[in-house]
Each structure stands twice: as C-alpha cells, then as structure tokens.
Design an enzyme around this catalytic site. Sequence first.
Site, PDB file in Angstrom:
ATOM      1  N   ALA A 123       3.165   6.087  -2.648  1.00 54.52           N
ATOM      2  CA  ALA A 123       4.374   6.860  -2.949  1.00 54.52           C
ATOM      3  C   ALA A 123       4.606   6.968  -4.451  1.00 54.52           C
ATOM      4  CB  ALA A 123       5.588   6.223  -2.267  1.00 54.52           C
ATOM      5  N   GLY A 148       0.808  -1.217   0.000  1.00 48.34           N
ATOM      6  CA  GLY A 148       0.000   0.000   0.000  1.00 48.34           C
ATOM      7  C   GLY A 148       0.838   1.262   0.000  1.00 48.34           C
ATOM      8  N   CYS A 149       1.875   1.278   0.796  1.00 45.02           N
ATOM      9  CA  CYS A 149       2.728   2.458   0.890  1.00 45.02           C
ATOM     10  C   CYS A 149       3.485   2.692  -0.412  1.00 45.02           C
ATOM     11  CB  CYS A 149       3.682   2.338   2.071  1.00 45.02           C
ATOM     12  SG  CYS A 149       2.806   2.306   3.653  1.00 45.02           S
ATOM     13  N   THR A 150       3.855   1.615  -1.073  1.00 46.46           N
ATOM     14  CA  THR A 150       4.530   1.741  -2.365  1.00 46.46           C
ATOM     15  C   THR A 150       3.576   2.325  -3.399  1.00 46.46           C
ATOM     16  OG1 THR A 150       6.045  -0.058  -1.850  1.00 46.46           O
ATOM     17  CG2 THR A 150       5.746   0.474  -4.182  1.00 46.46           C
TER      18      THR A 150
END
Length: 163
Positions: free
Chosen positions: A50, A45-47
Amino acid sequence: MTKLAVGDVAPAFTLPDPDGRPVSLADYAGHRVIVYFFPAAMTPGCTIQAVDFSAALTQIAAAGFDVIGISPDTVEKLARFRSQEELGFPLLADPDKTVLGAYGAFGRKVLYGKEIEGVIRSTFVVSVDESGVGRIDVAQYNVKATGHVAKLRRELKIAALDD
C-alpha cells in the site's frame, strides 16, 4: 475457482470506502484502473504494498491510471490503515469476499507450506469504457508484496520521477 484473463469482462462492484461511501468500478468510466486485492490491512506485506502504491501515485496518475485497493477488512480497520499510512487512494471493504471471489482473489493457496483458504494477493489493470463496463488488460495472481509496484510500473511503462 474463477481466474480472470486478459480480455475478460471485469466483474462490476460497489463496495464501501473507509468513510462508508459506496465506490463502484463504473465510477471510473473512461479510465484505466489498477485494482489490487490484499489480505489484511496493517500487516507487514500489505503495508509495504500500500505504501509503495501511495508513493508512486503521482507517476501512476500521470500515466493515466487510478488505483483501488480491496480487502476483506472492515471499513473501520481500513480507515485506521489509511490514516496511519497516509494512503492517497481508495481502499474498499469486501468483508463477505464477494468481489474477491468474483476476481478469483479468494480461494485455496499455500501459506508456509500449508494449503489454506484465503485472499490471493492479486492485481488487475482494468480499462473501464464510457458506459462503465470494465475489461481486464492485466491479470496477475499470487503477486509478492515487496517489489510488486515497481515491477508493475515497469510492465506498464510508468516512469519514475527521476526518469
């Protein structure tokens, strides 16, 4: 738990970037800054989030905004993340979670049906005046990683390249 709202003074901060250089909110005096908090670099999710911010950076900058991502990761992990995903905006390390807490981006949340304490994926738009003091223009808590950047761009009326 702290919860910031539109019009609140944005908590000031100085945190290290992946190169160990200090970055402060006051460094953005006279700018509008999208400050987003994410749980952990190099997770799915963070990838997505970002990479979406990085892909939209040209349009975001053209609309007069800067982007800063903050997580509790170490500077070393953020350096790997920045390099691996070729991210074009500052990532800042807050391993003691002081800034996360000041923005209400760390606390109790429900994950997979269980209540835990952790990073609350959050995004703020901050107008930083010439003296370096920020005011919250937008405060969003519990945002979804997928589609968040597109939704934020619509809300801020930041056009896509093909618009």
